[in-house]
Design a protein around this motif. Structure first.
Motif, PDB file in Angstrom:
ATOM      1  N   SER A   1      37.771  -5.463   9.711  1.00  0.00           N
ATOM      2  CA  SER A   1      38.514  -4.292  10.381  1.00  0.00           C
ATOM      3  C   SER A   1      39.860  -4.480   9.843  1.00  0.00           C
TER       4      SER A   1
ATOM      5  N   MET B   1      30.854 -12.095  14.313  1.00  0.00           N
ATOM      6  CA  MET B   1      31.950 -11.339  15.065  1.00  0.00           C
ATOM      7  C   MET B   1      33.279 -11.387  14.046  1.00  0.00           C
ATOM      8  N   SER B   2      33.165 -12.755  13.103  1.00  0.00           N
ATOM      9  CA  SER B   2      34.287 -12.935  12.522  1.00  0.00           C
ATOM     10  C   SER B   2      34.327 -11.748  11.138  1.00  0.00           C
ATOM     11  N   TYR B   3      33.017 -11.395  10.839  1.00  0.00           N
ATOM     12  CA  TYR B   3      32.905 -10.355   9.869  1.00  0.00           C
ATOM     13  C   TYR B   3      33.366  -9.051  10.227  1.00  0.00           C
ATOM     14  N   LEU B   4      33.239  -8.770  11.349  1.00  0.00           N
ATOM     15  CA  LEU B   4      33.779  -7.437  11.994  1.00  0.00           C
ATOM     16  C   LEU B   4      35.377  -7.548  12.122  1.00  0.00           C
ATOM     17  N   ARG B   5      35.943  -8.445  12.597  1.00  0.00           N
ATOM     18  CA  ARG B   5      37.375  -8.412  12.660  1.00  0.00           C
ATOM     19  C   ARG B   5      38.110  -8.592  11.391  1.00  0.00           C
ATOM     20  N   SER B   6      37.302  -9.407  10.236  1.00  0.00           N
ATOM     21  CA  SER B   6      37.955  -9.360   8.821  1.00  0.00           C
ATOM     22  C   SER B   6      37.796  -8.135   8.196  1.00  0.00           C
TER      23      SER B   6
ATOM     24  N   SER C   1      36.500 -14.965   5.866  1.00  0.00           N
ATOM     25  CA  SER C   1      35.070 -14.682   5.940  1.00  0.00           C
ATOM     26  C   SER C   1      34.816 -13.337   5.220  1.00  0.00           C
TER      27      SER C   1
ATOM     28  N   TRP D   1      41.536 -15.187   9.835  1.00  0.00           N
ATOM     29  CA  TRP D   1      40.950 -13.928  10.418  1.00  0.00           C
ATOM     30  C   TRP D   1      40.355 -12.992   9.304  1.00  0.00           C
TER      31      TRP D   1
END
Length: 112
Positions: A8, A1-6, A54, A51
């Motif tokens: 994005s 999930m942290s990769y997706l937020r990062s 990663s 945020w």
């Protein structure tokens, strides 16, 4: 999930930079403007560093791989580069000297 937020957040900043560059017709690349937007958001505290940490670490880890297409592109234009090698060399040396002088003068005045 942290990769997706990062990724994005990084991509939104990139697309904002590219949009600003296209709208205003600036000579500065949109990717540079996107990095400046990301830097501004991080500096203002609107985005927390963890945020984007990663995604940034992943991109930095594989940065050498991202330069392969640039190297291939340079090999495609070898004749053009060799024909203009003297101006390229002189501008590289000249701009490096200007940077060294400015940093030296700034450091000298900072020490006073």
């Amino acid at each position: 999930m942290s990769y997706l937020r990062s990724f994005s957040i990084i991509l939104v900043c990139l697309f904002l930079g590219k949009g600003i560059q296209a709208l205003l017709g600036l000579a500065i690349p949109g990717s540079i403007l996107g990095m400046l937007i990301l830097f501004g958001l991080l500096s203002a505290g609107l985005i927390r560093s963890h945020w984007v940490q990663s995604g940034c670490h992943l991109l930095i880890r594989y940065m050498a791989l991202l330069f392969v297409p640039v190297g291939v592109g340079l090999m495609d234009h070898f004749a053009l580069l060799s024909a203009n090698s003297l101006p390229i060399l002189l501008s590289t040396i000249g701009s490096s000297l200007v940077v060294f002088l400015v940093i030296g003068i700034a450091a000298h005045h900072k020490e006073k």
